[in-house]
Scaffold this motif. Structure first.
Motif, short mmCIF file in Angstrom:
data_model
loop_
_atom_site.label_atom_id
_atom_site.label_comp_id
_atom_site.label_asym_id
_atom_site.label_seq_id
_atom_site.Cartn_x
_atom_site.Cartn_y
_atom_site.Cartn_z
N TYR A 14 0.83 -1.20 0.00
CA TYR A 14 0.00 0.00 0.00
C TYR A 14 0.87 1.25 0.00
CZ TYR A 14 1.14 0.34 4.94
OH TYR A 14 1.81 0.45 6.13
N ILE A 15 0.26 2.34 -0.42
CA ILE A 15 0.93 3.65 -0.41
C ILE A 15 0.02 4.64 0.30
CG2 ILE A 15 1.87 5.53 -1.80
CD1 ILE A 15 2.43 3.47 -4.01
N VAL A 16 0.59 5.40 1.23
CA VAL A 16 -0.14 6.49 1.89
C VAL A 16 0.62 7.80 1.65
CG1 VAL A 16 -1.27 5.13 3.70
CG2 VAL A 16 0.99 6.03 4.11
N THR A 17 -0.11 8.89 1.70
CA THR A 17 0.47 10.21 1.48
C THR A 17 -0.26 11.23 2.35
OG1 THR A 17 1.13 11.80 -0.22
CG2 THR A 17 -1.04 10.81 -0.47
N VAL A 26 5.54 3.71 1.31
CA VAL A 26 5.18 2.39 0.78
C VAL A 26 5.33 1.39 1.90
CG1 VAL A 26 5.72 0.62 -0.92
CG2 VAL A 26 5.98 3.03 -1.52
N GLY A 27 4.30 0.59 2.13
CA GLY A 27 4.35 -0.40 3.19
C GLY A 27 3.73 -1.72 2.78
N VAL A 28 3.84 -2.69 3.66
CA VAL A 28 3.26 -4.01 3.43
C VAL A 28 2.58 -4.45 4.72
CG1 VAL A 28 5.35 -5.30 4.04
CG2 VAL A 28 3.70 -6.31 2.48
N ARG A 34 -6.97 -2.76 9.12
CA ARG A 34 -6.38 -2.33 10.39
C ARG A 34 -5.26 -1.31 10.15
NH1 ARG A 34 -1.73 -3.58 12.25
NH2 ARG A 34 -1.57 -5.43 10.95
N ARG A 35 -4.42 -1.59 9.16
CA ARG A 35 -3.27 -0.72 8.90
C ARG A 35 -3.72 0.66 8.42
NH1 ARG A 35 0.72 0.92 10.96
NH2 ARG A 35 2.67 1.07 9.82
N ALA A 36 -4.74 0.71 7.58
CA ALA A 36 -5.27 2.00 7.11
C ALA A 36 -5.80 2.80 8.30
CB ALA A 36 -6.36 1.79 6.07
N TRP A 37 -6.50 2.13 9.22
CA TRP A 37 -7.00 2.80 10.41
C TRP A 37 -5.85 3.34 11.26
CZ3 TRP A 37 -6.14 1.21 15.50
CH2 TRP A 37 -6.81 1.96 16.46
N GLU A 38 -4.79 2.54 11.43
CA GLU A 38 -3.64 2.97 12.22
C GLU A 38 -3.00 4.23 11.63
OE1 GLU A 38 -2.23 -1.39 13.93
OE2 GLU A 38 -1.15 -0.49 12.24
N PHE A 47 7.50 7.11 10.94
CA PHE A 47 7.59 8.00 9.78
C PHE A 47 6.24 8.58 9.38
CE2 PHE A 47 7.64 8.83 5.23
CZ PHE A 47 8.80 9.56 5.07
N THR A 48 5.23 7.71 9.26
CA THR A 48 3.93 8.20 8.78
C THR A 48 3.27 9.14 9.77
OG1 THR A 48 2.81 6.22 9.60
CG2 THR A 48 3.53 6.20 7.30
N LYS A 49 3.42 8.90 11.04
CA LYS A 49 2.84 9.80 12.04
C LYS A 49 3.59 11.12 12.06
CE LYS A 49 1.42 10.09 16.85
NZ LYS A 49 1.34 9.37 18.12
N ARG A 50 4.91 11.07 11.98
CA ARG A 50 5.74 12.27 12.00
C ARG A 50 5.41 13.20 10.84
NH1 ARG A 50 10.40 10.09 13.25
NH2 ARG A 50 10.75 9.28 11.16
N TYR A 51 5.14 12.62 9.66
CA TYR A 51 4.87 13.44 8.47
C TYR A 51 3.38 13.57 8.15
CZ TYR A 51 9.85 13.50 7.73
OH TYR A 51 11.20 13.72 7.90
N GLY A 52 2.52 13.04 8.99
CA GLY A 52 1.08 13.19 8.81
C GLY A 52 0.54 12.48 7.58
N LEU A 53 1.06 11.31 7.28
CA LEU A 53 0.62 10.56 6.10
C LEU A 53 -0.59 9.72 6.47
CD1 LEU A 53 4.12 9.39 4.83
CD2 LEU A 53 2.95 11.55 4.43
N LYS A 54 -1.77 10.17 6.06
CA LYS A 54 -3.01 9.52 6.46
C LYS A 54 -3.88 9.08 5.30
CE LYS A 54 -3.20 12.08 10.73
NZ LYS A 54 -4.04 12.78 11.68
N ARG A 55 -3.57 9.52 4.10
CA ARG A 55 -4.41 9.27 2.94
C ARG A 55 -3.93 8.03 2.17
NH1 ARG A 55 -5.22 14.31 -0.74
NH2 ARG A 55 -6.16 14.97 1.21
N LEU A 56 -4.74 6.96 2.23
CA LEU A 56 -4.43 5.74 1.50
C LEU A 56 -4.75 5.97 0.02
CD1 LEU A 56 -3.62 2.71 1.71
CD2 LEU A 56 -6.05 2.22 1.97
#
Length: 78
Positions: A14-17, A26-28, A34-38, A47-56
């Motif tokens: 998956y990719i979030v931005t 990019v993650g697996v 569950r992962r999208a909710w997290e 990394f994703t929390k630090r940069y605010g990456l929430k959009r799947l």
């Protein structure tokens, strides 16, 4: 004699931005829901929390988690 069959669970790449043309991650995972909710709720530090990456923005299903991991590595090298 016993014959045990081991079945590996499937996986998702998956990719979030954060925004269009923004930072990508990019993650697996074996559980995309569950992962999208997290990511969306900022539950896990990193990394994703630090940069605010929430959009799947992209998901790709694989029958075997090992194939998903290989695909993630190829995408990251791109």
């Amino acid at each position: 004699m016993f014959s045990t069959i081991f079945r590996m669970a499937g996986g998702w790449v998956y990719i979030v931005t954060d925004k269009p043309y923004g930072t990508l991650y990019v993650g697996v995972t074996s559980d995309i829901q569950r992962r999208a909710w997290e990511h969306r709720d900022g539950v896990a530090d990193g990394f994703t929390k630090r940069y605010g990456l929430k959009r799947l923005v992209y998901v790709e299903a694989h029958d075997d988690i090992r194939l998903a991991i290989e695909r993630e590595k190829r995408v990251k090298r791109w």
